[in-house]
Design an enzyme around this catalytic site. Structure first.
Site, PDB file in Angstrom:
ATOM      1  N   ARG A 125       0.824  -1.251   0.118  1.00 21.89           N
ATOM      2  CA  ARG A 125       0.064   0.006  -0.035  1.00 21.89           C
ATOM      3  C   ARG A 125       0.841   1.279   0.046  1.00 21.89           C
ATOM      4  O   ARG A 125       0.356   2.460   0.461  1.00 21.89           O
ATOM      5  CB  ARG A 125      -1.037  -0.083   0.994  1.00 21.89           C
ATOM      6  N   LYS A 147       3.680  11.601 -11.016  1.00 20.08           N
ATOM      7  CA  LYS A 147       2.832  10.782 -12.324  1.00 20.08           C
ATOM      8  C   LYS A 147       3.707   9.233 -12.475  1.00 20.08           C
ATOM      9  O   LYS A 147       4.745   9.387 -12.840  1.00 20.08           O
ATOM     10  CB  LYS A 147       2.607  11.378 -13.723  1.00 20.08           C
ATOM     11  N   GLU A 189      11.260  18.589 -24.813  1.00 16.92           N
ATOM     12  CA  GLU A 189      10.465  18.927 -23.627  1.00 16.92           C
ATOM     13  C   GLU A 189      10.993  20.517 -22.919  1.00 16.92           C
ATOM     14  O   GLU A 189      10.334  21.188 -22.487  1.00 16.92           O
ATOM     15  CB  GLU A 189      10.662  17.843 -22.537  1.00 16.92           C
ATOM     16  N   LYS A 233       8.259  22.976 -13.740  1.00 14.51           N
ATOM     17  CA  LYS A 233       7.690  21.843 -13.494  1.00 14.51           C
ATOM     18  C   LYS A 233       6.960  21.872 -12.045  1.00 14.51           C
ATOM     19  O   LYS A 233       5.931  21.378 -11.910  1.00 14.51           O
ATOM     20  CB  LYS A 233       8.147  20.725 -13.764  1.00 14.51           C
ATOM     21  N   GLU A 243      -3.860  17.288 -11.814  1.00 12.17           N
ATOM     22  CA  GLU A 243      -4.081  17.643 -13.317  1.00 12.17           C
ATOM     23  C   GLU A 243      -5.806  17.972 -13.332  1.00 12.17           C
ATOM     24  O   GLU A 243      -6.381  17.634 -14.022  1.00 12.17           O
ATOM     25  CB  GLU A 243      -3.679  16.708 -14.291  1.00 12.17           C
ATOM     26  N   ARG A 247      -1.946  22.090 -14.640  1.00  7.04           N
ATOM     27  CA  ARG A 247      -1.014  20.870 -15.207  1.00  7.04           C
ATOM     28  C   ARG A 247      -0.987  20.483 -16.688  1.00  7.04           C
ATOM     29  O   ARG A 247      -0.169  20.119 -17.206  1.00  7.04           O
ATOM     30  CB  ARG A 247      -1.199  19.858 -14.019  1.00  7.04           C
ATOM     31  N   ASN A 251       1.094  19.613 -21.294  1.00  5.49           N
ATOM     32  CA  ASN A 251       0.618  18.733 -22.641  1.00  5.49           C
ATOM     33  C   ASN A 251       0.833  19.658 -23.840  1.00  5.49           C
ATOM     34  O   ASN A 251       0.375  19.060 -24.968  1.00  5.49           O
ATOM     35  CB  ASN A 251      -0.528  17.898 -22.551  1.00  5.49           C
ATOM     36  N   HIS A 254       1.389  18.071 -27.078  1.00  6.55           N
ATOM     37  CA  HIS A 254       1.349  16.349 -26.843  1.00  6.55           C
ATOM     38  C   HIS A 254       0.274  15.960 -27.719  1.00  6.55           C
ATOM     39  O   HIS A 254      -0.052  14.917 -28.081  1.00  6.55           O
ATOM     40  CB  HIS A 254       1.523  16.265 -25.360  1.00  6.55           C
ATOM     41  N   HIS A 258       1.039  13.015 -29.648  1.00  7.62           N
ATOM     42  CA  HIS A 258       0.845  11.747 -29.587  1.00  7.62           C
ATOM     43  C   HIS A 258      -0.036  11.139 -30.561  1.00  7.62           C
ATOM     44  O   HIS A 258       0.058   9.786 -30.953  1.00  7.62           O
ATOM     45  CB  HIS A 258      -0.400  11.796 -28.189  1.00  7.62           C
ATOM     46  N   HIS A 270       9.306  10.377 -29.497  1.00  9.32           N
ATOM     47  CA  HIS A 270       8.394  11.063 -28.845  1.00  9.32           C
ATOM     48  C   HIS A 270       8.651  12.591 -29.175  1.00  9.32           C
ATOM     49  O   HIS A 270       8.013  13.442 -29.242  1.00  9.32           O
ATOM     50  CB  HIS A 270       8.320  10.799 -27.337  1.00  9.32           C
TER      51      HIS A 270
HETATM   52  N1  LIG Z   1       5.627  10.364 -15.065  1.00 13.00           N
HETATM   53  C1  LIG Z   1       5.805  11.513 -15.973  1.00 13.00           C
HETATM   54  O1  LIG Z   1       5.237  12.711 -15.652  1.00 13.00           O
HETATM   55  C2  LIG Z   1       6.242  11.389 -17.317  1.00 13.00           C
HETATM   56  C3  LIG Z   1       6.489  12.577 -18.347  1.00 13.00           C
HETATM   57  C4  LIG Z   1       7.005  12.405 -19.624  1.00 13.00           C
HETATM   58  C5  LIG Z   1       7.141  10.962 -19.836  1.00 13.00           C
HETATM   59  N2  LIG Z   1       7.032   9.952 -19.024  1.00 13.00           N
HETATM   60  C6  LIG Z   1       7.036   8.518 -19.792  1.00 13.00           C
HETATM   61  O2  LIG Z   1       8.587   8.337 -19.908  1.00 13.00           O
HETATM   62  C7  LIG Z   1       8.721   7.340 -20.683  1.00 13.00           C
HETATM   63  C8  LIG Z   1       9.896   8.029 -21.821  1.00 13.00           C
HETATM   64  O3  LIG Z   1      11.351   8.282 -20.985  1.00 13.00           O
HETATM   65  P1  LIG Z   1      12.649   8.349 -21.561  1.00 13.00           P
HETATM   66  O4  LIG Z   1      12.442   8.936 -22.794  1.00 13.00           O
HETATM   67  O5  LIG Z   1      13.419   8.710 -20.535  1.00 13.00           O
HETATM   68  O6  LIG Z   1      12.715   6.753 -22.057  1.00 13.00           O
HETATM   69  P2  LIG Z   1      13.596   5.383 -21.444  1.00 13.00           P
HETATM   70  O7  LIG Z   1      13.597   5.206 -20.232  1.00 13.00           O
HETATM   71  O8  LIG Z   1      13.142   4.136 -22.485  1.00 13.00           O
HETATM   72  O9  LIG Z   1      15.184   5.761 -21.939  1.00 13.00           O
HETATM   73  C9  LIG Z   1      15.094   5.929 -23.301  1.00 13.00           C
HETATM   74  C10 LIG Z   1      16.472   5.063 -23.881  1.00 13.00           C
HETATM   75  O10 LIG Z   1      17.741   5.619 -23.261  1.00 13.00           O
HETATM   76  C11 LIG Z   1      18.449   4.748 -22.538  1.00 13.00           C
HETATM   77  N3  LIG Z   1      19.053   5.068 -21.679  1.00 13.00           N
HETATM   78  C12 LIG Z   1      18.687   5.848 -20.408  1.00 13.00           C
HETATM   79  N4  LIG Z   1      19.594   6.396 -19.612  1.00 13.00           N
HETATM   80  C13 LIG Z   1      20.658   6.250 -20.408  1.00 13.00           C
HETATM   81  C14 LIG Z   1      22.122   6.721 -20.256  1.00 13.00           C
HETATM   82  N5  LIG Z   1      22.549   7.618 -19.352  1.00 13.00           N
HETATM   83  N6  LIG Z   1      22.926   6.533 -21.344  1.00 13.00           N
HETATM   84  C15 LIG Z   1      22.776   5.528 -22.553  1.00 13.00           C
HETATM   85  N7  LIG Z   1      21.463   5.329 -22.555  1.00 13.00           N
HETATM   86  C16 LIG Z   1      20.518   5.590 -21.453  1.00 13.00           C
HETATM   87  C17 LIG Z   1      17.296   3.677 -22.199  1.00 13.00           C
HETATM   88  O11 LIG Z   1      17.641   2.301 -21.818  1.00 13.00           O
HETATM   89  C18 LIG Z   1      16.325   3.664 -23.370  1.00 13.00           C
HETATM   90  O12 LIG Z   1      16.668   2.859 -24.370  1.00 13.00           O
HETATM   91  C19 LIG Z   1       7.628   7.114 -21.530  1.00 13.00           C
HETATM   92  O13 LIG Z   1       6.980   6.002 -21.016  1.00 13.00           O
HETATM   93  C20 LIG Z   1       6.602   8.268 -20.933  1.00 13.00           C
HETATM   94  O14 LIG Z   1       5.209   7.871 -20.897  1.00 13.00           O
HETATM   95  C21 LIG Z   1       6.514  10.001 -18.112  1.00 13.00           C
HETATM   96 ZN   LIG Z   2       6.488  14.511 -23.567  1.00 12.18          ZN
END
Ligand SMILES: NC(=O)c1ccc[n+]([C@@H]2O[C@H](COP(=O)([O-])OP(=O)(O)OC[C@H]3O[C@@H](n4cnc5c(N)ncnc54)[C@H](O)[C@@H]3O)[C@@H](O)[C@H]2O)c1
Ligand SMILES: [Zn+2]
Length: 366
Positions: A125, A147, A189, A233, A243, A247, A251, A254, A258, A270
């Site tokens: 929990r 999130k 971003e 942020k 949100e 918030r 987007n 986006h 998306h 992305h």
């Molecule tokens: N929670 C939120 O508020 C929020 C906001 C935006 C996006 N997201 C989510 O985040 C995700 C995308 O995140 P991302 O772009 O970081 O993707 P990811 O975690 O898949 O990383 C992208 C790639 O980079 C590699 N990588 C990571 N760090 C590295 C490093 N230091 N050196 C070399 N390679 C590295 C990873 O293995 C992966 O292949 C999506 O699932 C999206 O929905 C969440």
């Molecule tokens: Zn984004």
């Protein structure tokens, strides 16, 4: 990048759930990290690409004050962001008797961060978790704000919860190994923050565009950029954690983005999709007479300068884009919700643009 750079700190103000974001060498912030995990069971979650960069050993050392220390290495990529992975993480914790005082630590990009936060939010929990983001996107966006979630076969981020981290530790050194495409995802971003909330920051990014166009941007510039993004942020999240209003400005770009991502079968990155989405939102806002052409052109010029695309790739139909936009889970009452710029640094949220207008507009963009 130099390891002796200064440490910057930003507070996310959420009452009893407030926390610090530390920006700078992890070596220098490890005392604060140590305080969060001392004497607790700690489960470190990373992915295989991050592990290959060699940072895991150092971080395990920083976590040596834990009473128990486990490591899970996930398969890299969005495909891992499933309920199965959440089950793997929580199952590991249960088999190793992690109690309610445990702390999960994400050393990864947004995928591992979202999964870790989700698993921490539901294990027994709810246990605490810490974010150590390793991608630019995770540093400026996903690690802050609470999130968390996973994807379902039916769509992205369809399950999850709001669960704030206990702390965020951003070491820009980790970006040295980041592939160029992931770097650009983060930059989209970064630029978004300037447009939605801070015209001066937009100008700062423009002035530094050549230095930003390089993977090895220096520690001072990166520290300043990341600090500004997470400050924005943090402000937005503090004003509207779950949100219900403000918030949604995060987007920007986006809704179109998306849709394009989805239509490409997620082949379009992305950041690229969001860049095109921001340009579309800007052009639409010009059409509607709420944004000026010169500013819209400057948005395009900055995105281009850092290597991001600014127009819809060939082969997309306006009607398909609109259909995909209608499926956006952020819509309410069946109307497409858009975030449109009014000036550099100010946006508005609207559901007032009719489907006919949108179709006519998109038809000129594809
Ligand atoms: N929670 C939120 O508020 C929020 C906001 C935006 C996006 N997201 C989510 O985040 C995700 C995308 O995140 P991302 O772009 O970081 O993707 P990811 O975690 O898949 O990383 C992208 C790639 O980079 C590699 N990588 C990571 N760090 C590295 C490093 N230091 N050196 C070399 N390679 C590295 C990873 O293995 C992966 O292949 C999506 O699932 C999206 O929905 C969440
Ligand atoms: Zn984004």
């Amino acid at each position: 990048m130099n390891k002796s750079g200064k440490i910057r700190r930003v507070r996310v103000k959420l009452g009893c759930r407030s926390y610090w974001i530390h920006i700078g060498s992890l070596q220098k912030t490890s005392v604060e990290l140590g305080k969060l995990i001392s004497g607790r069971g700690v489960l470190l979650i990373t992915d295989a690409n991050v592990e290959k960069t060699g940072v895991v050993e150092d971080v395990l050392e920083d976590l040596s004050g834990a009473s128990d220390l486990g490591l899970i290495v996930l398969k890299p990529g969005e495909r891992t962001k499933t309920l199965g992975a959440v089950e793997d993480i929580t199952g590991f914790a249960a088999r190793h008797n992690y109690d309610r005082k445990s702390c999960f630590v994400a050393l990864s990009g947004g995928v591992g961060g979202d999964l870790t936060g989700f698993a921490a939010g539901i294990y027994k929990r709810g246990v605490e978790f810490v974010q150590i983001p390793t991608t630019l996107l995770a540093m400026v966006d996903s690690s802050v704000g609470g999130k968390t979630g996973a994807d379902l076969p039916e769509g992205k981020n369809l399950v999850g919860l709001f669960h704030q981290p206990a702390g965020v530790f951003i070491d820009p050194e980790f970006l040295r190994t980041l592939p160029a495409c992931e770097w650009r995802n983060g930059l989209a971003e970064v630029i978004k923050y300037g447009i939605i909330r801070d015209g001066e920051f937009f100008e700062f990014l423009w002035a530094n565009r050549k230095r930003l166009n390089r993977r090895g941007a220096d520690a001072d510039l990166l520290g300043a950029v990341i600090e500004r993004c997470v400050t924005i942020k943090a402000e937005v999240v503090a004003a509207d954690e779950c949100e219900s209003g403000l918030r949604a400005i995060l987007n920007y770009g986006h809704t179109f983005g998306h849709a394009l991502e989805q239509l490409s079968g997620f082949k379009l990155a992305h950041g690229s999709a969001v860049a095109i989405g921001m340009v579309l939102a800007g052009r639409l806002a010009c059409d509607l007479g709420i944004f000026d052409r010169e500013s819209a052109d400057r948005v395009e010029a900055l995105l281009k300068a850092v290597g991001l695309p600014v127009s819809v790739p060939a082969g997309y139909a306006a009607s398909d884009i609109i259909e995909a936009m209608k499926g956006d889970k952020k819509n309410e009452g069946g109307r497409i919700r858009l975030v449109l710029p009014e000036s550099l640094g100010r946006v508005r949220i609207t559901s007032e643009v009719s489907e006919e207008k949108l179709f006519e507009f998109l038809n000129r963009q594809v």
